[in-house]
Design a protein around this motif. Sequence first.
Motif, short mmCIF file in Angstrom:
data_model
loop_
_atom_site.label_atom_id
_atom_site.label_comp_id
_atom_site.label_asym_id
_atom_site.label_seq_id
_atom_site.Cartn_x
_atom_site.Cartn_y
_atom_site.Cartn_z
N ARG A 1 -3.12 -10.86 0.38
CA ARG A 1 -2.41 -11.61 1.62
C ARG A 1 -3.49 -12.11 2.35
NH1 ARG A 1 2.30 -12.89 0.50
NH2 ARG A 1 2.62 -13.47 2.56
N SER A 2 -4.72 -12.12 1.59
CA SER A 2 -6.05 -12.97 2.21
C SER A 2 -6.21 -12.51 3.57
CB SER A 2 -5.84 -14.22 2.30
OG SER A 2 -5.57 -15.07 0.95
N LEU A 3 -6.21 -11.13 3.58
CA LEU A 3 -6.51 -10.31 5.05
C LEU A 3 -7.96 -9.92 5.03
CD1 LEU A 3 -3.16 -8.13 5.35
CD2 LEU A 3 -3.94 -10.26 6.74
N ASP A 4 -8.47 -9.80 6.06
CA ASP A 4 -10.05 -9.22 6.17
C ASP A 4 -9.86 -7.55 6.18
OD1 ASP A 4 -12.92 -9.37 7.17
OD2 ASP A 4 -11.88 -7.83 8.69
N GLU A 5 -10.40 -7.09 5.09
CA GLU A 5 -10.33 -5.35 4.81
C GLU A 5 -10.45 -4.69 5.99
OE1 GLU A 5 -11.62 -2.13 1.85
OE2 GLU A 5 -12.10 -4.11 1.12
N ALA A 6 -11.48 -5.01 6.48
CA ALA A 6 -11.89 -3.95 7.98
C ALA A 6 -10.69 -4.15 8.95
CB ALA A 6 -13.12 -4.61 8.40
N ASN A 7 -10.09 -5.54 9.23
CA ASN A 7 -9.04 -5.60 9.86
C ASN A 7 -7.64 -4.96 9.31
OD1 ASN A 7 -10.22 -6.73 12.13
ND2 ASN A 7 -9.98 -8.91 11.36
N PHE A 8 -7.32 -5.23 8.17
CA PHE A 8 -6.31 -4.32 7.53
C PHE A 8 -6.54 -2.75 7.71
CE2 PHE A 8 -3.87 -2.90 4.16
CZ PHE A 8 -2.70 -3.27 4.47
N ARG A 9 -7.88 -2.35 7.71
CA ARG A 9 -7.71 -0.72 7.56
C ARG A 9 -7.46 -0.34 8.98
NH1 ARG A 9 -10.14 1.87 3.51
NH2 ARG A 9 -10.94 0.71 1.75
N LYS A 10 -7.63 -1.19 9.95
CA LYS A 10 -7.44 -0.98 11.59
C LYS A 10 -5.95 -0.78 11.69
CE LYS A 10 -11.57 -2.82 13.66
NZ LYS A 10 -12.24 -3.92 14.18
N THR A 11 -5.21 -1.81 10.98
CA THR A 11 -3.59 -1.84 10.93
C THR A 11 -3.05 -0.61 10.26
OG1 THR A 11 -3.88 -4.27 10.87
CG2 THR A 11 -1.72 -3.28 10.06
N VAL A 12 -3.83 -0.10 9.09
CA VAL A 12 -3.25 0.95 8.52
C VAL A 12 -3.50 2.17 9.48
CG1 VAL A 12 -3.86 2.57 6.62
CG2 VAL A 12 -3.69 0.38 6.15
N LYS A 13 -4.64 2.40 9.96
CA LYS A 13 -4.90 3.55 10.99
C LYS A 13 -3.81 3.41 12.12
CE LYS A 13 -9.63 4.24 10.32
NZ LYS A 13 -11.14 4.38 10.75
N SER A 14 -3.54 2.30 12.68
CA SER A 14 -2.48 2.17 13.44
C SER A 14 -1.19 2.57 13.32
CB SER A 14 -2.39 0.63 14.15
OG SER A 14 -1.52 0.50 14.95
N LEU A 15 -0.97 2.23 12.06
CA LEU A 15 0.54 2.72 11.55
C LEU A 15 0.49 3.96 11.30
CD1 LEU A 15 3.28 1.60 10.80
CD2 LEU A 15 2.37 1.80 8.19
N HIS B 1 0.84 -1.37 0.03
CA HIS B 1 -0.05 0.05 0.00
C HIS B 1 0.93 1.42 -0.11
CE1 HIS B 1 -3.05 2.61 0.48
NE2 HIS B 1 -2.70 3.14 1.80
N TYR B 2 1.69 1.34 1.00
CA TYR B 2 2.45 2.70 1.24
C TYR B 2 3.59 2.82 0.12
CZ TYR B 2 -0.35 3.99 5.22
OH TYR B 2 -1.40 4.30 6.15
N VAL B 3 4.41 1.43 -0.22
CA VAL B 3 5.76 1.73 -1.04
C VAL B 3 5.39 1.49 -2.29
CG1 VAL B 3 7.74 0.57 -1.37
CG2 VAL B 3 7.02 0.78 1.02
N ASN B 4 4.27 0.70 -2.74
CA ASN B 4 4.23 0.22 -4.06
C ASN B 4 2.70 0.88 -4.70
OD1 ASN B 4 5.18 -2.79 -2.94
ND2 ASN B 4 6.42 -1.72 -4.49
N GLY B 5 2.18 1.51 -3.76
CA GLY B 5 0.86 2.22 -4.21
C GLY B 5 -0.31 1.56 -4.40
N TRP B 6 -0.42 0.35 -3.80
CA TRP B 6 -1.56 -0.51 -4.03
C TRP B 6 -2.67 0.14 -3.27
CZ3 TRP B 6 -0.79 -6.49 -4.35
CH2 TRP B 6 0.29 -6.77 -5.10
N PRO B 7 -4.06 -0.06 -3.77
CA PRO B 7 -5.15 0.49 -2.89
C PRO B 7 -5.16 -0.60 -1.76
CG PRO B 7 -5.72 0.17 -5.20
CD PRO B 7 -4.44 -0.29 -4.99
N ILE B 8 -5.87 -0.17 -0.49
CA ILE B 8 -6.06 -0.84 0.50
C ILE B 8 -6.60 -2.25 0.33
CG2 ILE B 8 -6.98 -1.04 2.68
CD1 ILE B 8 -6.48 1.88 3.25
N THR B 9 -7.68 -2.05 -0.46
CA THR B 9 -8.61 -3.26 -0.56
C THR B 9 -7.54 -4.46 -1.63
OG1 THR B 9 -10.68 -1.86 -0.89
CG2 THR B 9 -10.53 -4.32 -1.84
N THR B 10 -6.78 -4.03 -2.46
CA THR B 10 -6.07 -4.91 -3.30
C THR B 10 -4.92 -5.60 -2.30
OG1 THR B 10 -6.44 -3.57 -5.21
CG2 THR B 10 -4.78 -4.93 -5.30
N ALA B 11 -4.45 -4.43 -1.66
CA ALA B 11 -3.27 -4.89 -0.57
C ALA B 11 -3.66 -5.89 0.34
CB ALA B 11 -2.57 -3.94 -0.02
N ALA B 12 -4.92 -5.80 1.02
CA ALA B 12 -5.37 -6.90 1.87
C ALA B 12 -5.79 -8.08 1.19
CB ALA B 12 -6.70 -6.06 2.37
#
Length: 95
Positions: free
Chosen positions: A53-67, A39-50
């Motif tokens: 890696r088979s991540l739940d998008e809502a949980n990944f968005r929380k990870t993004v907010k944490s960072l 997401h941050y280095v390669n520019g992928w949208p959050i949805t695509t990045a999640a």
Amino acid sequence: MSELQKALIQGMEPAEKIDILIGLTDISSEDNIIALHRHYVNGWPITTAAESRSLDEANFRKTVKSLEAIAVKLERYKEIEWARWGYKSPCVTGE
């Protein structure tokens, strides 16, 4: 967190910066770390990045907010230190 409190830009961050910020969090999942880089280095949208890696998008968005929260705090810290030591940005002073 409001949009005004963003310190990271999708696709514009160096990998080393993201690694440093991750080191200041409790983020340890390799899948989350890879997705954050995508997401941050390669520019992928959050949805695509999640999804990549088979991540739940809502949980990944929380990870993004944490960072992002750590990045905002670090930026604020830098501002305090700059003011403390009298640093003036050439962008502000016109020098």
